[in-house]
Write an enzyme that holds these catalytic residues in place. Structure first.
Site, PDB file in Angstrom:
ATOM      1  CG  ASP A 227      -7.613  10.723   6.312  1.00 29.63           C
ATOM      2  OD1 ASP A 227      -8.474  11.067   5.480  1.00 29.63           O
ATOM      3  OD2 ASP A 227      -6.452  10.408   6.008  1.00 29.63           O
TER       4      ASP A 227
ATOM      5  N   GLY B  57       0.383   5.749   0.541  1.00 31.02           N
ATOM      6  CA  GLY B  57      -0.502   6.884   0.783  1.00 31.02           C
ATOM      7  C   GLY B  57       0.242   8.164   0.469  1.00 31.02           C
TER       8      GLY B  57
ATOM      9  N   GLY C  54       0.834  -1.199   0.000  1.00 33.18           N
ATOM     10  CA  GLY C  54       0.000   0.000   0.000  1.00 33.18           C
ATOM     11  C   GLY C  54       0.867   1.245   0.000  1.00 33.18           C
TER      12      GLY C  54
ATOM     13  CE  LYS D 232       1.349   5.328   7.536  1.00 36.82           C
ATOM     14  NZ  LYS D 232      -0.029   5.625   7.895  1.00 36.82           N
TER      15      LYS D 232
ATOM     16  CB  VAL E 190       2.036   0.006   3.923  1.00 37.88           C
ATOM     17  CG1 VAL E 190       1.836  -1.098   4.951  1.00 37.88           C
ATOM     18  CG2 VAL E 190       1.569   1.348   4.479  1.00 37.88           C
TER      19      VAL E 190
ATOM     20  CB  SER F 187       3.586  11.099   3.841  1.00 37.18           C
ATOM     21  OG  SER F 187       2.718  10.564   4.825  1.00 37.18           O
TER      22      SER F 187
HETATM   23  N1  LIG Z   1      -1.197  -2.740   8.563  1.00 28.25           N
HETATM   24  C1  LIG Z   1      -1.444  -2.806   7.253  1.00 28.25           C
HETATM   25  N2  LIG Z   1      -1.587  -3.997   6.640  1.00 28.25           N
HETATM   26  C2  LIG Z   1      -1.842  -4.055   5.314  1.00 28.25           C
HETATM   27  N3  LIG Z   1      -1.968  -2.984   4.503  1.00 28.25           N
HETATM   28  C3  LIG Z   1      -1.842  -1.775   5.049  1.00 28.25           C
HETATM   29  C4  LIG Z   1      -1.570  -1.619   6.449  1.00 28.25           C
HETATM   30  N4  LIG Z   1      -1.501  -0.300   6.716  1.00 28.25           N
HETATM   31  C5  LIG Z   1      -1.724   0.331   5.561  1.00 28.25           C
HETATM   32  N5  LIG Z   1      -1.929  -0.542   4.548  1.00 28.25           N
HETATM   33  C6  LIG Z   1      -2.188  -0.206   3.128  1.00 28.25           C
HETATM   34  O1  LIG Z   1      -1.398   0.903   2.787  1.00 28.25           O
HETATM   35  C7  LIG Z   1      -2.236   1.980   2.347  1.00 28.25           C
HETATM   36  C8  LIG Z   1      -1.619   3.295   2.762  1.00 28.25           C
HETATM   37  O2  LIG Z   1      -1.482   3.327   4.165  1.00 28.25           O
HETATM   38  P1  LIG Z   1      -1.828   4.614   4.996  1.00 28.25           P
HETATM   39  O3  LIG Z   1      -3.235   5.005   4.690  1.00 28.25           O
HETATM   40  O4  LIG Z   1      -1.526   4.340   6.404  1.00 28.25           O
HETATM   41  O5  LIG Z   1      -0.798   5.654   4.366  1.00 28.25           O
HETATM   42  P2  LIG Z   1      -0.902   7.208   4.413  1.00 28.25           P
HETATM   43  O6  LIG Z   1       0.285   7.794   3.725  1.00 28.25           O
HETATM   44  O7  LIG Z   1      -1.136   7.610   5.808  1.00 28.25           O
HETATM   45  O8  LIG Z   1      -2.204   7.412   3.540  1.00 28.25           O
HETATM   46  P3  LIG Z   1      -3.120   8.674   3.358  1.00 28.25           P
HETATM   47  O9  LIG Z   1      -2.926   9.040   1.921  1.00 28.25           O
HETATM   48  O10 LIG Z   1      -4.501   8.144   3.636  1.00 28.25           O
HETATM   49  O11 LIG Z   1      -2.699   9.687   4.325  1.00 28.25           O
HETATM   50  C9  LIG Z   1      -3.602   1.678   2.975  1.00 28.25           C
HETATM   51  O12 LIG Z   1      -4.646   2.253   2.225  1.00 28.25           O
HETATM   52  C10 LIG Z   1      -3.642   0.184   2.923  1.00 28.25           C
HETATM   53  O13 LIG Z   1      -4.067  -0.248   1.654  1.00 28.25           O
END
Ligand SMILES: Nc1ncnc2c1ncn2[C@@H]1O[C@H](COP(=O)(O)OP(=O)(O)OP(=O)(O)O)[C@@H](O)[C@H]1O
Length: 581
Positions: free
Chosen positions: A137, A23, A21, A43, A28, A25
């Site tokens: 969020d 996002g 995954g 992450k 994962v 910033s």
């Molecule tokens: N613990 C986990 N196990 C499996 N997949 C995960 C996990 N944590 C996050 N992901 C995947 O990674 C993606 C991005 O994670 P996350 O939303 O935490 O990142 P972010 O940078 O904070 O995103 P955002 O753009 O929402 O701020 C999630 O949408 C999910 O698909």
């Protein structure tokens, strides 16, 4: 407490496996904790892309470690590695609801699964609100699923802190978020908000799960912002959403009330009949994954699809339309398109377009310096230049909301439409009198009138849409699962071909990752009045007309703001030694 297991803060104890995954910033990974062979998720937050200092991050990581609820994801521990913060957490093997919908349920889930997912999410919100937290969020991209049907709300804590502490809660009084899910009071300066903002986002998430996308998700952030403030709240439509129960529709309507005081608390909402009758997730959620390939293969396939769509997006719109139309007529699906098609499409991409997409940062920067905002007192028009229009397709936007009449009740102003220039550029929607956001009272109205050129591509014949797995029963999915692996490698080859196409010489960039975790570009928006802008912001103001301003500083925010006055390298040891486990 969630983080009862002990994991070390030593990066060499972890082996990062596949990317599962990404996002705004963070990326994962599925990973192994080598001393115990546990599978976990790591992450990796790119600190260079976050404008927060390590104290804020540490504080927030500590808060996160105190979270103890079965429906909220927690961190086992977190520590700094070079320019990244690694957050170690349980691996949710089916990823987010958003990913699942994008891969296999483009039109959304069935009601029983939605009911279970929402109920578990609401339990998480109830818990967080009782603890005095606002998630801020809530969206399908932050609802994670495990293969046994467990549902957990993610992205509470460190990453939320990154944005909130760095932006909203300090001098800049700015926040980052995805506007489709944001409550009107969050978008409207000065009104103040509380945990009820999560209830609005929860209602939007319900619609997202029901349709496969959030309301207004096809629109650029600024337009979404205006629609949220000005239009009637979105909801489940009487005709279009016949398949859904009355109690589901009613529950959504309760959440999507503009007056925050009239929205129920999470606790009260849990008592609604829709949730009383929700099935246990191990019954309704678990079967969503039957026959699907592993998460990392799905993620990879989505990335390739994004890349190919970006290549397509860079074509002049008339040519796009022609190709779209011919694909439609031939019934070309994601997995049976002709390689010559891709080559032809690639050859239509102009070199100068490649430059535009090559570097997100330079794009933001050019937006910053060339944006020309104009919204005359009462009746002005806010026009943004070409650079602004490019933001509508996936670029994060930075907006300062300022006190004026431009958006408030008496100043509802159809001509104060920031996106007009962009829409004209992209040929997305035009009418004689400008942009028709005012008349529209529902998502349906808007989509029907405005997105003709976009929708068919997405649903019928996008060149890399995973059509073979879309709209199929779960038994068909088992079949498709076997094909999936082969197709990924085929798509890989095809994307490589696109990369090698003569007139497409630049690297094929994925759309900015800021937008990857949602179906609409994130927005950066300040929640404050003009007076709350610090001097630096004022100094960099490009133009303020009405409530909106565009500041060159804002636009370079991600690029320019230093993480902290503390050197990250030197703080690494410090932070690691104070890791939260
Ligand atoms: N613990 C986990 N196990 C499996 N997949 C995960 C996990 N944590 C996050 N992901 C995947 O990674 C993606 C991005 O994670 P996350 O939303 O935490 O990142 P972010 O940078 O904070 O995103 P955002 O753009 O929402 O701020 C999630 O949408 C999910 O698909």
């Amino acid at each position: 407490m969630g983080g009862s297991r002990s994991y070390s803060a030593n990066p060499s104890d972890y082996k990062l496996l596949e990317e599962v995954g990404y996002g705004a910033s963070a990326t994962v990974y599925r990973a192994i904790f080598l001393p115990t062979n546990d599978i976990i998720a790591v992450k990796c937050l790119d600190l260079d892309r976050c404008n927060s200092n390590l104290d804020d991050i540490r504080r927030e990581a500590q808060t996160m470690s105190l979270i103890d609820h079965p429906n909220v994801i927690w961190a086992y521990c977190s520590f700094v590695v070079d320019h990244n913060l690694w957050v170690v957490m349980p691996f949710m093997s089916e990823g987010s609801c958003l990913h699942l919908m994008k891969s296999a349920y483009p039109d959304g889930f069935e009601e029983p699964a939605i009911g279970s997912v929402l109920k578990e999410t609401l339990k998480a919100l109830d818990y967080l609100h009782r603890q005095g937290h606002i998630h801020r969020d809530v969206k399908a991209g932050n609802i994670l699923l495990d293969n046994n049907g467990t549902v957990k709300l993610a992205d509470f804590g460190v990453s939320a802190c990154m944005f909130d502490a760095g932006d909203r809660q300090r001098s800049r009084n700015t926040f980052v978020g995805t506007p489709c899910w944001m409550a009107p009071e969050v978008l409207q300066p000065g009104s103040g908000y509380n945990s009820k903002a999560d209830i609005w986002s929860f209602g939007i998430t319900a619609l997202e799960l029901a349709h496969g996308h959030a309301p207004f998700s096809k629109y650029p952030p600024m337009k979404v912002l205006l629609m949220t403030i000005q239009n009637a709240p979105p909801g489940l439509d009487y005709d279009r959403d016949k398949k859904f129960s009355k109690s589901f529709k009613e529950m959504v309507a309760m959440c999507l009330v503009k007056d925050q005081t009239k929205r129920p608390t999470a606790e009260k909402l849990l008592k609604h009949s829709f949730f009383k009758h929700a099935k246990p997730p191990e019954l309704s959620v678990k079967k969503l994954f039957a026959g699907l390939p592993p998460l990392w293969n799905r993620v990879k396939s989505l990335q390739l699809k994004d890349a190919a769509q970006l290549a397509l997006k860079k074509m002049p719109s008339a040519e796009q339309e022609a190709i779209s139309q011919s694909e439609y007529q031939r019934g070309v699906s994601a997995w049976n398109f002709d390689i010559e098609d891709l080559k032809a499409q690639a050859s239509l991409v102009r070199d100068d377009d490649i430059h535009e997409c090559k570097d997100d940062e330079s794009m933001k920067s050019s937006f910053g310096h060339k944006a020309e905002a104009y919204c005359g007192s009462g009746l002005g028009t806010l026009n943004l230049s070409r650079e602004v229009s490019q933001s509508e397709f996936g670029e994060p936007m930075t907006i300062d909301l300022l006190q004026s009449d431009c958006l408030n009740g008496k100043g509802k102003n159809p001509e104060c439409d920031i996106v007009e220039a962009g829409l004209h550029e992209k040929g997305l929607r035009k009418n004689g009198s400008g942009i028709d956001i005012m008349a529209s009272t529902s998502e349906k109205d808007v989509v029907m009138t405005g997105a003709k050129s976009v929708k068919p591509r997405q649903t019928q014949s996008g060149p890399l849409t995973p059509g073979a797995i879309l709209n199929h029963s779960s038994s068909e999915r088992v079949h498709n699962s076997e094909r999936f692996e082969n197709e990924i490698s085929q798509v890989n080859e095809r994307v490589c071909l696109v990369r090698k196409a003569p007139s497409f010489s630049g690297p094929l960039m994925l759309p900015t990752r800021a937008s990857a975790n949602s179906l609409s570009a994130p927005i950066k928006s300040s929640g404050g009045f003009r007076d709350s802008l610090d001097d630096k912001s004022k100094a960099n103001l490009v133009q303020i007309k009405g409530r909106f301003s565009v500041t060159s500083e804002n636009l370079d925010l991600v690029k320019d703001i230093p993480l902290s006055s503390v050197s990250r390298r030197s703080s690494q040891v410090d932070f690691a030694s104070q890791k939260v486990c």
